[in-house]
Design an enzyme around this catalytic site. Structure first.
Site, PDB file in Angstrom:
ATOM      1  N   GLU A  85       0.821  -1.220   0.000  1.00  9.70           N
ATOM      2  CA  GLU A  85       0.000   0.000   0.000  1.00  9.70           C
ATOM      3  C   GLU A  85       0.853   1.266   0.000  1.00  9.70           C
ATOM      4  OE1 GLU A  85      -3.304  -0.013   2.738  1.00  9.70           O
ATOM      5  OE2 GLU A  85      -3.440   2.173   2.709  1.00  9.70           O
ATOM      6  N   LYS A 267      -7.681  -0.505  11.305  1.00 11.37           N
ATOM      7  CA  LYS A 267      -7.033  -1.010  10.082  1.00 11.37           C
ATOM      8  C   LYS A 267      -5.807  -0.152   9.772  1.00 11.37           C
ATOM      9  CE  LYS A 267      -6.405  -1.237   5.423  1.00 11.37           C
ATOM     10  NZ  LYS A 267      -5.619  -0.361   4.570  1.00 11.37           N
ATOM     11  N   ASP A 283       3.852 -13.919  12.137  1.00  9.64           N
ATOM     12  CA  ASP A 283       2.531 -14.431  11.777  1.00  9.64           C
ATOM     13  C   ASP A 283       1.549 -13.249  11.729  1.00  9.64           C
ATOM     14  OD1 ASP A 283       0.035 -15.590  11.689  1.00  9.64           O
ATOM     15  OD2 ASP A 283       0.438 -17.078  13.243  1.00  9.64           O
ATOM     16  N   HIS A 380      -2.489  11.014  -0.409  1.00  6.84           N
ATOM     17  CA  HIS A 380      -2.629   9.695  -1.028  1.00  6.84           C
ATOM     18  C   HIS A 380      -2.476   9.764  -2.528  1.00  6.84           C
ATOM     19  CE1 HIS A 380      -4.859   6.868   1.979  1.00  6.84           C
ATOM     20  NE2 HIS A 380      -3.684   7.251   2.394  1.00  6.84           N
TER      21      HIS A 380
HETATM   22  C1  MEV Z   1      -5.902   3.466   4.857  1.00  7.76           C
HETATM   23  O1  MEV Z   1      -5.205   2.292   4.530  1.00  7.76           O
HETATM   24  C2  MEV Z   1      -5.887   3.693   6.339  1.00  7.76           C
HETATM   25  C3  MEV Z   1      -6.802   4.813   6.814  1.00  7.76           C
HETATM   26  O2  MEV Z   1      -8.120   4.606   6.308  1.00  7.76           O
HETATM   27  C4  MEV Z   1      -6.804   4.740   8.320  1.00  7.76           C
HETATM   28  C5  MEV Z   1      -7.849   5.613   8.979  1.00  7.76           C
HETATM   29  O3  MEV Z   1      -8.863   5.937   8.331  1.00  7.76           O
HETATM   30  O4  MEV Z   1      -7.646   5.938  10.160  1.00  7.76           O
HETATM   31  C6  MEV Z   1      -6.329   6.141   6.322  1.00  7.76           C
END
Ligand code: MEV
Length: 431
Positions: A85, A267, A283, A380
């Protein structure tokens, strides 16, 4: 194109080179020369893949990068991350460096305890009685396990206790035993011990063990990290430092109270932690399972981090179980994992977990600051521009030049990337 018509006769018993041949030669090849090279033609890597998994066909090269600028417990750190990513490494480096300029991140870890579970269906005796008998006899357990645990005990780890509980709903006794696994993840050792205890438990209770295995809950590997930043360091775009502090705490509140947001919030934390896990051949699934289960420990899924304001400073903290290892399994075996651990100066397992917690916290800070500041997309998209440039056909130094042109243009799509690449090549020919 038709999918690979598995099972191919003889596939399982073939060598990796034979398998690559099988899928790339007539009568109906699924892979061509570029598929073969994309999955590595390096003989040493193919041999490695062959001994690591079954039916190996090649490798999936994931970029390995370095998040720079961290200061963790007073030690400057560059952290190896393997991820597909874009923006994960940039975000971690941004937040890690910012926090480092204001004192860095401090961490704390517990002794590396992992837990094995054995579920026992009692025979003729009532469940609560069986539970009492097991508890009375538990002194015998370290003796039973001593030969299995001798090498671990020699390294300072080993047996650390056993509990038994009657689970009425399930109609089973659940036995939990704990091992200090030192620098290992401990799955093999725990599972071996769990199975070794099976006959003893059955004999003692007259019952039957339904299953015996490690739990990935990893509550014995709880790891904490925290930092604080003065308001003056938080200013972002049109928002002042104090405004950003307030906005970030409100952003955290959303993740704390709304599970739908907490999933994305966590995430983002795992973007860093899982990338470090992958870079070190840990792992990844075990670590992710432990983290997400912990986020739901109170019956409602919530944020793994916390933010608050005290005396004109924003505080951030994380608490998460992180069962990282530095020996055994893939970590001890994979040469790329060893190369990644060299970047960190060969930490212990608990040090690696602490680095992972600091990284996850920094990753979360970067996302939260961007989201509650100018928004996430501008940063991004610039990084996404590199992929677009590659997909449009740019190679070598054309990639970064096209990336800059795309950012200037502000339209991130393939037709624009192709048009700008043609213009770039035209200019090159003219000059
Ligand atoms: C993207 O991989 C991760 C984010 O969505 C985390 C978040 O929203 O806190 C930018």
């Amino acid at each position: 194109m038709a999918p690979l018509p598995l099972p191919i006769p003889g596939f399982r018993k073939s060598s990796i080179r034979q398998r690559r041949n099988l899928v790339s030669t007539s009568p109906d090849p699924v892979w061509n020369a570029s598929d073969l090279s994309a999955t590595s033609a390096d003989p040493a890597i193919l041999d490695l893949a062959e001994v690591m998994v079954e039916n190996a066909l090649g490798v999936m090269p994931v970029p390995l990068g370095i998040a720079q600028g961290f200061l963790i417990d007073g030690v400057q750190r560059a952290i190896p991350l393997a991820t597909e990513e874009p923006s994960v490494i940039a975000a971690a480096s941004f937040a890690g460096s910012l926090i480092a300029r204001h004192g860095g991140i401090t961490t704390s870890t517990a002794e590396p305890l992992m837990t094995g579970q054995i579920y026992l269906e009692p025979g003729n005796l009532p469940g609560p009685e069986v539970t009492q008998v097991l508890l009375q006899q538990r002194e015998g357990v370290p003796v039973l396990l001593s030969s299995i645990l001798q090498p671990m005990a020699a390294r300072g780890g080993g047996y650390r206790g056993l509990e038994a509980e009657w689970l009425e709903d399930l109609g089973m006794v659940r036995v939990h035993f704990h091992l200090d696994v030192r620098d290992a993840m401990g799955a093999n050792l725990i599972n071996t011990c769990a199975e070794a205890l099976r006959p003893w438990l059955e004999e003692l209770s007259g019952g039957s063990v339904i299953m015996a295995i490690l739990t990935n809950q990893a509550l014995g590997r709880l790891t904490r990290a925290r930092f604080s930043l003065p308001f003056s360091a938080l200013k972002r775009g049109t928002f002042s430092g104090p405004q950003m502090a307030q906005r970030m705490v409100r952003g955290y509140d959303i993740a704390r109270l709304d599970p739908a947001r907490a999933v994305t919030h966590n995430k983002g934390i795992m973007n860093g932690i899982s990338s470090l896990a992958l870079a070190t051949a840990n792992d990844t699934r075990g670590i992710e399972a432990a983290a997400h289960a912990y986020a739901a420990r109170n019956g409602r899924y919530t944020s793994l981090t916390r933010y608050w304001i005290e005396e004109e400073r924003l505080y951030g903290a994380i608490e998460v179980p992180l069962p990282f290892a530095v020996v055994g399994g893939g970590v001890g075996f994979h040469p790329a994992a060893q190369a990644a651990l060299k970047v960190l100066g060969h930490p212990s397992a608990t040090e690696l977990s602490a680095i992972a917690a600091a990284l996850g916290l920094a990753q979360n800070y970067a996302a939260l600051a961007a989201l509650t500041g100018e928004g996430i997309q501008s940063g991004h998209m610039r990084l996404h521009g590199g992929r677009l440039a590659y997909s449009a056909g740019a190679r070598g130094d054309e990639i970064s030049r096209l990336q800059t042109l795309l950012s200037r243009d502000g339209t991130f799509n393939i037709p624009t990337a192709r048009r700008l690449l043609e213009e770039l090549r035209g200019e090159k020919e003219e000059s």
